[in-house]
Design a protein around this motif. Structure first.
Motif: not given
Length: 139
Positions: A30-31, A52-55, A123-127
């Motif tokens: 978690x970031x 790509x992102x996990x939640x 936030x903003x690290x990847x699109x």
């Protein structure tokens, strides 16, 4: 391929009060964290997907219905994809893990419900946000 799953928590009650816990959740990925509070119980927030992102979701107040769809083709997702549904409430510190490759629709079932959201990118690290009309996957 990972599938969405509940990471079960628990509680302990004694003369001092109640302790909610989740000893099975590994928060090392978690970031970022934030809360969602829908404007009312009729509003459905979604469909929002992440390739790509996990939640990880946990209800800290009230109850939520979380609907998920697996997306294999992000350019033109299958509208007939099976919808998976989970219910989260604030009675235990249960956490719903949503791996990459899923879109979500979120509905509060009680006024004042609050959902904790944890993500593995800043936030903003990847699109990596894909939005679909709320009725896109409804059969």
């Amino acid at each position: 391929m990972e599938i969405p799953k509940i990471i079960y928590g628990g509680n302990h009650l004694d003369e001092r009060g109640t302790l909610l816990f989740n000893n099975n959740f590994d928060a090392s990925e978690v970031k970022r964290i934030y809360f969602i509070e829908n404007k009312d119980v009729n509003f459905v927030r979604g469909w929002i997907g992440h390739k790509i992102e996990q939640r990880w979701f946990s209800a800290v107040a009230g109850t939520f219905i979380i609907k998920l769809v697996k997306i294999d083709n992000w350019i033109e997702p299958d509208k007939q994809t099976k919808i998976i549904e989970f219910e989260l409430d604030n009675h235990l510190l249960n956490i719903l893990h949503i791996p990459q490759g899923y879109a979500t629709a979120i509905q509060a079932k009680e006024d004042g419900s609050r959902l904790l959201v944890m993500a593995n990118y800043l936030l903003g690290e990847i699109d990596d946000q894909y939005r679909f009309d709320i009725d896109y996957f409804e059969n």
